[in-house]
Design an enzyme around this catalytic site. Sequence first.
Site, PDB file in Angstrom:
ATOM      1  N   SER A  48       0.824  -1.220   0.000  1.00  0.00           N
ATOM      2  CA  SER A  48       0.000   0.000   0.000  1.00  0.00           C
ATOM      3  C   SER A  48       0.852   1.261   0.000  1.00  0.00           C
ATOM      4  O   SER A  48       0.384   2.328  -0.383  1.00  0.00           O
ATOM      5  CB  SER A  48      -0.902   0.039   1.241  1.00  0.00           C
ATOM      6  OG  SER A  48      -1.817  -1.014   1.206  1.00  0.00           O
ATOM      7  N   HIS A  51       1.343   3.670  -3.144  1.00  0.00           N
ATOM      8  CA  HIS A  51       0.243   4.453  -3.720  1.00  0.00           C
ATOM      9  C   HIS A  51      -0.448   5.373  -2.722  1.00  0.00           C
ATOM     10  O   HIS A  51      -1.559   5.828  -2.927  1.00  0.00           O
ATOM     11  CB  HIS A  51      -0.764   3.557  -4.444  1.00  0.00           C
ATOM     12  CG  HIS A  51      -1.246   2.367  -3.670  1.00  0.00           C
ATOM     13  ND1 HIS A  51      -1.993   2.485  -2.546  1.00  0.00           N
ATOM     14  CD2 HIS A  51      -1.093   1.040  -3.897  1.00  0.00           C
ATOM     15  CE1 HIS A  51      -2.290   1.280  -2.103  1.00  0.00           C
ATOM     16  NE2 HIS A  51      -1.747   0.381  -2.896  1.00  0.00           N
ATOM     17  N   LEU A  55      -0.198  12.388   3.018  1.00  0.00           N
ATOM     18  CA  LEU A  55      -0.516  13.453   3.980  1.00  0.00           C
ATOM     19  C   LEU A  55      -0.114  13.022   5.389  1.00  0.00           C
ATOM     20  O   LEU A  55      -0.312  11.855   5.761  1.00  0.00           O
ATOM     21  CB  LEU A  55      -2.028  13.757   3.995  1.00  0.00           C
ATOM     22  CG  LEU A  55      -2.566  14.678   2.906  1.00  0.00           C
ATOM     23  CD1 LEU A  55      -2.746  13.900   1.609  1.00  0.00           C
ATOM     24  CD2 LEU A  55      -3.903  15.287   3.340  1.00  0.00           C
ATOM     25  N   VAL A 178       7.517 -15.071   2.838  1.00  0.00           N
ATOM     26  CA  VAL A 178       7.314 -15.940   3.991  1.00  0.00           C
ATOM     27  C   VAL A 178       6.132 -16.855   3.679  1.00  0.00           C
ATOM     28  O   VAL A 178       5.045 -16.396   3.332  1.00  0.00           O
ATOM     29  CB  VAL A 178       7.063 -15.114   5.275  1.00  0.00           C
ATOM     30  CG1 VAL A 178       6.706 -16.023   6.442  1.00  0.00           C
ATOM     31  CG2 VAL A 178       8.292 -14.275   5.609  1.00  0.00           C
ATOM     32  N   HIS A 229      -9.289   2.470  -1.663  1.00  0.00           N
ATOM     33  CA  HIS A 229      -9.232   3.875  -1.256  1.00  0.00           C
ATOM     34  C   HIS A 229      -8.700   4.630  -2.469  1.00  0.00           C
ATOM     35  O   HIS A 229      -7.712   4.213  -3.073  1.00  0.00           O
ATOM     36  CB  HIS A 229      -8.301   4.013  -0.042  1.00  0.00           C
ATOM     37  CG  HIS A 229      -8.397   5.335   0.640  1.00  0.00           C
ATOM     38  ND1 HIS A 229      -9.549   5.776   1.235  1.00  0.00           N
ATOM     39  CD2 HIS A 229      -7.481   6.331   0.826  1.00  0.00           C
ATOM     40  CE1 HIS A 229      -9.340   6.970   1.765  1.00  0.00           C
ATOM     41  NE2 HIS A 229      -8.093   7.325   1.526  1.00  0.00           N
ATOM     42  N   TYR A 256     -10.160  15.685   0.993  1.00  0.00           N
ATOM     43  CA  TYR A 256      -8.865  16.252   1.395  1.00  0.00           C
ATOM     44  C   TYR A 256      -8.043  16.576   0.158  1.00  0.00           C
ATOM     45  O   TYR A 256      -8.253  15.992  -0.915  1.00  0.00           O
ATOM     46  CB  TYR A 256      -8.105  15.302   2.337  1.00  0.00           C
ATOM     47  CG  TYR A 256      -7.762  13.933   1.786  1.00  0.00           C
ATOM     48  CD1 TYR A 256      -6.711  13.751   0.881  1.00  0.00           C
ATOM     49  CD2 TYR A 256      -8.483  12.805   2.189  1.00  0.00           C
ATOM     50  CE1 TYR A 256      -6.385  12.487   0.394  1.00  0.00           C
ATOM     51  CE2 TYR A 256      -8.165  11.538   1.696  1.00  0.00           C
ATOM     52  CZ  TYR A 256      -7.115  11.386   0.801  1.00  0.00           C
ATOM     53  OH  TYR A 256      -6.799  10.133   0.316  1.00  0.00           O
ATOM     54  N   TYR A 529     -10.346  -6.615  45.345  1.00  0.00           N
ATOM     55  CA  TYR A 529     -10.162  -5.686  44.228  1.00  0.00           C
ATOM     56  C   TYR A 529      -8.657  -5.532  44.019  1.00  0.00           C
ATOM     57  O   TYR A 529      -7.913  -5.280  44.979  1.00  0.00           O
ATOM     58  CB  TYR A 529     -10.815  -4.352  44.576  1.00  0.00           C
ATOM     59  CG  TYR A 529     -10.510  -3.237  43.606  1.00  0.00           C
ATOM     60  CD1 TYR A 529     -10.675  -3.413  42.229  1.00  0.00           C
ATOM     61  CD2 TYR A 529     -10.075  -1.992  44.052  1.00  0.00           C
ATOM     62  CE1 TYR A 529     -10.397  -2.397  41.343  1.00  0.00           C
ATOM     63  CE2 TYR A 529      -9.801  -0.958  43.168  1.00  0.00           C
ATOM     64  CZ  TYR A 529      -9.959  -1.169  41.819  1.00  0.00           C
ATOM     65  OH  TYR A 529      -9.677  -0.163  40.940  1.00  0.00           O
ATOM     66  N   ASP A 542      -7.399  -4.293  35.805  1.00  0.00           N
ATOM     67  CA  ASP A 542      -7.981  -3.899  37.086  1.00  0.00           C
ATOM     68  C   ASP A 542      -9.291  -4.664  37.215  1.00  0.00           C
ATOM     69  O   ASP A 542     -10.156  -4.552  36.344  1.00  0.00           O
ATOM     70  CB  ASP A 542      -8.212  -2.383  36.990  1.00  0.00           C
ATOM     71  CG  ASP A 542      -9.043  -1.801  38.097  1.00  0.00           C
ATOM     72  OD1 ASP A 542      -8.484  -1.486  39.144  1.00  0.00           O
ATOM     73  OD2 ASP A 542     -10.256  -1.629  37.887  1.00  0.00           O
ATOM     74  N   THR A 544     -11.855  -7.643  39.978  1.00  0.00           N
ATOM     75  CA  THR A 544     -12.012  -8.295  41.279  1.00  0.00           C
ATOM     76  C   THR A 544     -11.697  -9.782  41.107  1.00  0.00           C
ATOM     77  O   THR A 544     -11.943 -10.369  40.049  1.00  0.00           O
ATOM     78  CB  THR A 544     -13.438  -8.169  41.843  1.00  0.00           C
ATOM     79  OG1 THR A 544     -14.352  -8.732  40.924  1.00  0.00           O
ATOM     80  CG2 THR A 544     -13.802  -6.737  42.150  1.00  0.00           C
ATOM     81  N   GLU A 645     -23.892  -8.275  43.668  1.00  0.00           N
ATOM     82  CA  GLU A 645     -23.976  -8.729  42.272  1.00  0.00           C
ATOM     83  C   GLU A 645     -24.332 -10.208  42.336  1.00  0.00           C
ATOM     84  O   GLU A 645     -23.668 -10.983  43.042  1.00  0.00           O
ATOM     85  CB  GLU A 645     -22.625  -8.550  41.567  1.00  0.00           C
ATOM     86  CG  GLU A 645     -22.359  -7.101  41.193  1.00  0.00           C
ATOM     87  CD  GLU A 645     -20.973  -6.885  40.580  1.00  0.00           C
ATOM     88  OE1 GLU A 645     -20.662  -5.738  40.261  1.00  0.00           O
ATOM     89  OE2 GLU A 645     -20.203  -7.869  40.441  1.00  0.00           O
ATOM     90  N   TYR A 647     -24.574 -13.699  40.377  1.00  0.00           N
ATOM     91  CA  TYR A 647     -24.102 -14.439  39.197  1.00  0.00           C
ATOM     92  C   TYR A 647     -24.942 -15.693  39.084  1.00  0.00           C
ATOM     93  O   TYR A 647     -24.997 -16.500  40.026  1.00  0.00           O
ATOM     94  CB  TYR A 647     -22.610 -14.787  39.351  1.00  0.00           C
ATOM     95  CG  TYR A 647     -21.769 -13.552  39.245  1.00  0.00           C
ATOM     96  CD1 TYR A 647     -21.699 -12.653  40.314  1.00  0.00           C
ATOM     97  CD2 TYR A 647     -21.087 -13.236  38.073  1.00  0.00           C
ATOM     98  CE1 TYR A 647     -20.967 -11.476  40.214  1.00  0.00           C
ATOM     99  CE2 TYR A 647     -20.356 -12.072  37.974  1.00  0.00           C
ATOM    100  CZ  TYR A 647     -20.300 -11.195  39.035  1.00  0.00           C
ATOM    101  OH  TYR A 647     -19.595 -10.030  38.930  1.00  0.00           O
TER     102      TYR A 647
END
Length: 814
Positions: A48, A51, A55, A178, A229, A256, A529, A542, A544, A645, A647
């Site tokens: 690619s 071509h 910009l 490859v 494109h 553009y 936590y 992050d 529990t 909560e 489950y």
Amino acid sequence: MAARELPTRARVVVIGGGVGGASVAYHLAERGETDVIVMERDELTSGSTFHSAGLVGQLRADPTLTRMNMYSVELYRKLQGTQTPPGWTESGGIKLASSTQRLEEIRRQISWARTFDLPLVEISAQDAQSMFPLMSTEGVVAGAYLSSDGHLDPSQLCYSLANAARALGVKFFTHTRVLGITTTEGRVTGVSTDRGDVECEVVVNCGGIFAAEIARMVGVRIPIVPMSHQYVVTQPLLEDPSVVLPTLRDPDLLVYYRQDVAGLVMGGYERNPAPWTADMTHVDDIPADFNGRLLPEDWTRFEEITENSQIRVPVMADAELRKVINGPEAFTPDNEFCLGETEVDGFFVAAGFCAHGIAGAGGIGQVMAAWVLDGDPGMDLWHMDIRRFGGQYRSPSFTLKRTLENYSTYYDIKYPLHERESARPLRMSPAYAWHAAHGASFGEKSGWERVNHYEANAAAGDEALRPVGWPGHHWSPAVGAEHRATRERAGLFDESSFAKIEVSGPGAPSYLEQICDNQVARGIGDVTYTQVLNHRGGIEADFTVTRVAEATFWIVTGTSYGSHDLALLRKRARELGADVRIHDMTGQYATYALWGPSAREIASTLTSADLSDEAFGFMTSAELTLGDIPVRALRVTFVGEHGWEFYVSSEYGASLWRSLMEAGEPFGLVPGGYRAIESMRLEKGYRVWSTDITPETTPYEAGLGFCVKLDKPGGFIGREALLAQKEAGISRRLACLRLDEPLRVALGSEPVRIAGKVVGRVTSAGYGYTVEASLAYAYLPIELAVAGTRADIDLFGEWIGAEVVKQPVLGSTR
Ligand SMILES: Cc1cc2nc3c(=O)[nH]c(=O)nc-3n(C[C@H](O)[C@H](O)[C@H](O)COP(=O)(O)OP(=O)(O)OC[C@H]3O[C@@H](n4cnc5c(N)ncnc54)[C@H](O)[C@@H]3O)c2cc1C
């Protein structure tokens, strides 16, 4: 001349000789890793890259990508001084606003740019015309100008990077295809090519539109779609080509432009985009000899762009065309790059540049070199991380629908909380039908339909609280009603989309202790936590952790983070050689949160279990029955209200939701959505990974030091960095700011100014319906992150006063 022999081994093999591969190779070598070979199946820049329109724009919606693009510009300036310059022209760039909404967007971008020291300024239509005299000012409201944007020759950039890499010792092998990648026990061990085999430890797949095909060699899915494109290059039409024109974008007209010697390049993003070789039932299938080639011109698809281009630059109507370029480019389903290490150890990808690969190449090379050499990219790349894609992206139709939606709306203004429309509904909670029948307004995350709010609750809300401007677009008074009902009585929330991961096996306790900063292998039933850190102490995840049996733990993490966290957990398990089984059980369990002062009374009508504080303490979990239904209850909260909560195995999900709603009716229980949760969690100061906390921030900086157990036996990954930080003291902290004007709500990324200086950027923000205030979080220098400090936050070009307040803004309740 006979082709050079391939070496039999190299530490790193980079596949692909476009700007991506050349930049990754250069940056690896620059960091000192010179045992690198680049394999290109044809000539350099025959994919690619050759071509491209060339910009280089820097400002993007994502702060990290903006920083990466700024680095690219720095690099291109430097390369311009080498013997193979990339043709860098620092022409400046203009973005026009042909609508008032676009001007708002531009003002918002100008405000972000301040946090990067990017010299983006607002200009008038006349200013724009004086810099780009061929443009018409008709319909132009204003614009923005960035003096350090520019353009270059993409092929020259590729050669320039390749030469810089060669000078440092990297070897390039062209006409080397490859054919296969070998692995042993989930780790890359080499590549086989049409010129022989090469052993290696790391493969970086910089295959552009071929990246998905290359990844299939190791069974990895990279959801990239080759999309055609197109742009045109005119014959000379500039009177004085020595006057450098800035690049020009008019997103409202989808077009553009840039100068090309004495002519113009003009391209755009069509509303009717065309995938190439991929369709709803097949992934890409690119011809084996597609190098140095283009696609046929497609004027039907380009009609709207052509007409629009003549509105903005009238000479385009009579301009003769020197060439038409229609080339395939690697687009992704969310318009973000695919970077990072895949589920195969040592197999990295840097592809899917969505027509920004030239602007991005410098930064991409830099972060990829860090990722390969340090094990992490050194900055928060969550939006671009290949691990963000869940199982649904294995589907060609899902991938294509999302890619088409993003391409065709590329230049559209997306108001905050904008929802995608394609491929919905896909993943649904067992209570989905109930929600739909009760006026739910759904949003979508990771393919899941999730309730944002119930329009049926709007009547109980207050229209007068609609935030001013953009945050008011996708807003409903229902959010406030659901928030207040939860604080005053109780709310029921469907969180079935939460990602749930089971970690089990004899090695599970010690493995989790090694990767978590908190002590998680506590008593059976305990909920902890915690964060998972990188070696710099930055927060990689992050969640529990609940110990449900001696050697079985449940991890619950955010909807979007499931595949990321799963990949991270598996990677750490492989690195540590842990004897664990890591299993995604997201779809097996529905999750409902019952929160509010009446939560205990409501739940008690359905169970004989003792739900008192003494018997069922905060951050503990137990199995119980609610009516006829067996559940696991976790006494946790993300809104700062007492509750659980639940489950429940999915087949019971619809029944449980109904039972809870019926049980709650006498208590004034209200069903609520994610917008209300967000408002409540802001008041309680709960952090969200990917905004408030990221791989670039540590628990101490984030105010999560209470999770860090520096003294636990055996330590944990990131401990040394945290120890050093603790000793040295932190220099910044996540602060909460309360804006002076309650209905002026920040959206994220806005600059925070104190004493005339920009000192931080908003991480997350919103309106708190209990505290009746607009709240925003931002990392501030430690000496300023104290209650009472006055600040200003730039909202759409207007500085709004704010004050740092004590956290949590709303006092403690559980
Ligand atoms: C029409 C058009 C206009 C564009 N305009 C802009 C612009 O203005 N600004 C901008 O920033 N970006 C632009 N882009 C995007 C930009 O050109 C690309 O993002 C970038 O060139 C991609 O670089 P790459 O290295 O990822 O891929 P490529 O350049 O495609 O390189 C990949 C290479 O991998 C090689 N390869 C594949 N399979 C194998 C294999 N099995 N073994 C060995 N080698 C293999 C291929 O031969 C190829 O050379 C444009 C793209 C198009 C199509």
